[in-house]
Each structure stands twice: as C-alpha cells, then as structure tokens.
Design an enzyme around this catalytic site. Structure first.
Site, mmCIF file in Angstrom:
data_model
loop_
_atom_site.group_PDB
_atom_site.id
_atom_site.type_symbol
_atom_site.label_atom_id
_atom_site.label_comp_id
_atom_site.label_asym_id
_atom_site.label_seq_id
_atom_site.Cartn_x
_atom_site.Cartn_y
_atom_site.Cartn_z
ATOM 1 N N GLY A 46 -25.341 -63.241 -76.464
ATOM 2 C CA GLY A 46 -25.655 -63.903 -76.985
ATOM 3 C C GLY A 46 -25.141 -65.121 -77.203
ATOM 4 O O GLY A 46 -24.906 -65.689 -77.942
ATOM 5 N N ASP B 213 -32.719 -60.651 -70.881
ATOM 6 C CA ASP B 213 -33.499 -61.325 -71.455
ATOM 7 C C ASP B 213 -33.863 -59.657 -72.165
ATOM 8 O O ASP B 213 -34.665 -58.824 -72.223
ATOM 9 C CB ASP B 213 -34.536 -61.066 -70.872
ATOM 10 N N VAL B 214 -34.197 -59.753 -73.765
ATOM 11 C CA VAL B 214 -33.790 -58.869 -74.569
ATOM 12 C C VAL B 214 -35.120 -58.236 -74.442
ATOM 13 O O VAL B 214 -35.448 -57.130 -75.639
ATOM 14 C CB VAL B 214 -33.459 -58.617 -75.960
ATOM 15 N N TYR C 93 -36.188 -72.990 -93.206
ATOM 16 C CA TYR C 93 -36.243 -71.600 -92.223
ATOM 17 C C TYR C 93 -36.900 -70.217 -92.304
ATOM 18 O O TYR C 93 -37.133 -69.463 -91.345
ATOM 19 C CB TYR C 93 -34.949 -70.903 -93.546
ATOM 20 N N LYS D 170 -35.006 -62.209 -90.895
ATOM 21 C CA LYS D 170 -33.707 -62.076 -91.409
ATOM 22 C C LYS D 170 -33.182 -61.157 -92.221
ATOM 23 O O LYS D 170 -32.632 -59.708 -92.130
ATOM 24 C CB LYS D 170 -32.378 -63.256 -91.853
ATOM 25 N N ILE E 1 -23.366 -73.264 -90.128
ATOM 26 C CA ILE E 1 -22.700 -73.775 -89.121
ATOM 27 C C ILE E 1 -22.970 -74.780 -88.014
ATOM 28 O O ILE E 1 -24.483 -74.284 -87.824
ATOM 29 C CB ILE E 1 -21.358 -72.371 -87.910
ATOM 30 N N LYS E 2 -22.609 -75.482 -87.486
ATOM 31 C CA LYS E 2 -23.379 -76.582 -86.437
ATOM 32 C C LYS E 2 -23.420 -75.700 -85.584
ATOM 33 O O LYS E 2 -22.492 -75.721 -84.113
ATOM 34 C CB LYS E 2 -22.010 -77.756 -86.463
#
Length: 274
Positions: free
Chosen positions: A12, A63-64, A154, A161, A190-191
C-alpha cells in the site's frame, strides 16, 4: 538494531508522503529487509524508487481484490525472499461520492467497494501470506478515529474502519495460536494521497492541532516509529490492539479551542468568562 534480520512485506505504499512509507523507513532504519507491492503501472513508477531507496528490488503486482494475485503471492515471496516476519496492510478505498453528502445516501455499490477493499483485504491478504509468515510474526494495519466516532466527511470509510478494527481483534484470536500478532495503528490526520479525498481536510488538520494535548499534528515519522515497535519483538506481548498515534486527540471529550473562518484559534473557555 531492533529489526535486524527481520523481513517484511509492505502493501500500500503510494508515495513518500504515505504512512506506509513512514513505517517502511522506520523498519529499514532498524535493520529490516523489505519487499513491496504495487497496484498498477502508474503506482509501480512511484514504488520502484522507494524500494530502491530502502534497499529492495522485490516488488510484486498486487490488487487485493484480484484472487489470482493473492493466490500466487506466497509462492513468489517464498522463491525470492523466503519466509517473512511481518506484513504491513495499508490499503483503503471508497468512491469519492461516498465521502460527500450524508452517510444515509451511501449506495450499496459504494458500500461494497469500501468494505471489500478496505476491510476484507486485510483478511484475504493475511490468509494469502500466512504460509510464508513465520511463527512469532506480526500483521499491522491502519485505522483512523472515524472508525470509533463520527468524523465529518468520513462517512462509509468510518464504517469500514470500524469493521477493520473488529477484524483485527478476530484475526488476533485466530492467529494467536500460531504466535502471530495482529494490531492496528489509528493515526491522526496527515497530508497523504488518501486524505486528499476528504472534504475540509485543512480544517480537520487545524482542529486537531488546536485540540490535541500535544498541540500538533503527527507526522509519518511519528507513525512509522510506532509501527516499527508493533512489528518488532519489543511488542511481543501485544496483539488485538488499536494503538492511537494522534498527539492524544482521541482522549479529548471537549475541545480546548475553536477555529475561526480565517484559520485563527480562540480558547473555547474564554467565550464563557465574565
């Protein structure tokens, strides 16, 4: 060094700003040898220089959501790398339209894509690599506070998640008999490339900076060091955990500050002083 002699698979990495890169670098700095995966040719061009920088020539197409890729992964790793000590799962995706508007409008198609790519992939990847994952090994995935609490913009990814964190606990139980640990890091905002799809992200960064106990946002280096710890023998007694690396933001029940439209901050309690 803490990771001397350890070998791991990083799944990833998107670029040098990604959390997976921070974890990979921290592991390499402590002596680990790494292999990487790429999703497609466009991503491969980004991953190759990262792998070279971190001393690796092992890059596998993955590709998962592709069963053929998963079925052949362990044999490729075994032939090139031998058995490995850890896996980093840093894969998540939801259609952009599912991160906009209201959660109740999420389509079944978007829901299935988000859950399959962001959650089931942890299960399928772990099972695929299990034949070459050593006893005493470790699996690490990435979560976010939106899985435990509502976070604006989100939407379906928050639900994904939450399912990912639950999957960590169930996998930890299943693999514990093999002395393999499974944990997640819940990183602060985080960016990253993944974060670019979240609306009002600059506002979210500012809010976290103002209200986290450490009064700053975390970096990929912060998360990387914590990831390295969880993957190493230093965390040999830790499994099934969701480890927060967010400058302490998750402990806050009420914010210290509010953020104005111009980005200024005002102590919330000052508004109530006579």
């Amino acid at each position: 060094m803490v990771m001397n002699g350890k070998k791991g698979l990083i799944v990833g990495v998107a670029n040098k700003m990604s959390i997976a890169y921070g974890i990979a670098k921290a592991c390499k700095d402590q002596g680990a040898t790494l292999a990487f995966t790429f999703l497609n040719d466009a991503i491969k061009k980004r991953v190759e220089p990262i792998a070279t920088e971190l001393g690796s020539s092992l890059i596998y197409e993955l590709d998962v959501n592709n069963k053929e890729h998963l079925d052949s992964l362990a044999s490729k790793i075994k032939a090139d790398f031998g058995d490995i000590d850890f896996i980093v799962h840093a894969v998540a995706y939801a259609p952009k339209e599912a991160l906009e508007g209201e959660f109740i409008d999420t389509t079944k198609e978007a829901f299935d894509v988000a859950m399959g790519t962001s959650v089931y992939s942890l299960i399928s990847l772990t099972k695929a690599v299990l034949p070459v994952l050593k006893e005493g090994g470790s699996v690490l995935t990435l979560s976010y506070l939106g899985g435990a609490k509502f976070m604006p913009h989100y939407n379906v990814m928050g639900v994904a998640k939450a399912a990912l964190e639950s999957s960590v606990r169930y996998l930890a139980r299943d693999l514990g008999k093999k002395n393999i640990r499974v944990n997640a890091i819940s990183a602060g905002p985080i960016k990253t490339l993944a974060a670019s799809g979240i609306g009002d992200f600059k506002m979210i960064l500012k809010w976290n900076e103002c209200n986290a106990p450490l009064k700053r946002n975390v970096s990929i280096d912060d998360v990387g060091k914590s990831g390295m710890y969880l993957l190493s023998d230093l965390a040999s007694g830790v499994t099934g955990e969701i480890h927060y690396v967010d400058s302490g933001y998750n402990i806050m029940g009420m914010g210290d500050a509010v953020v104005g439209e111009n980005g200024s901050t005002v102590l919330a309690w000052d508004k109530f002083k006579e």
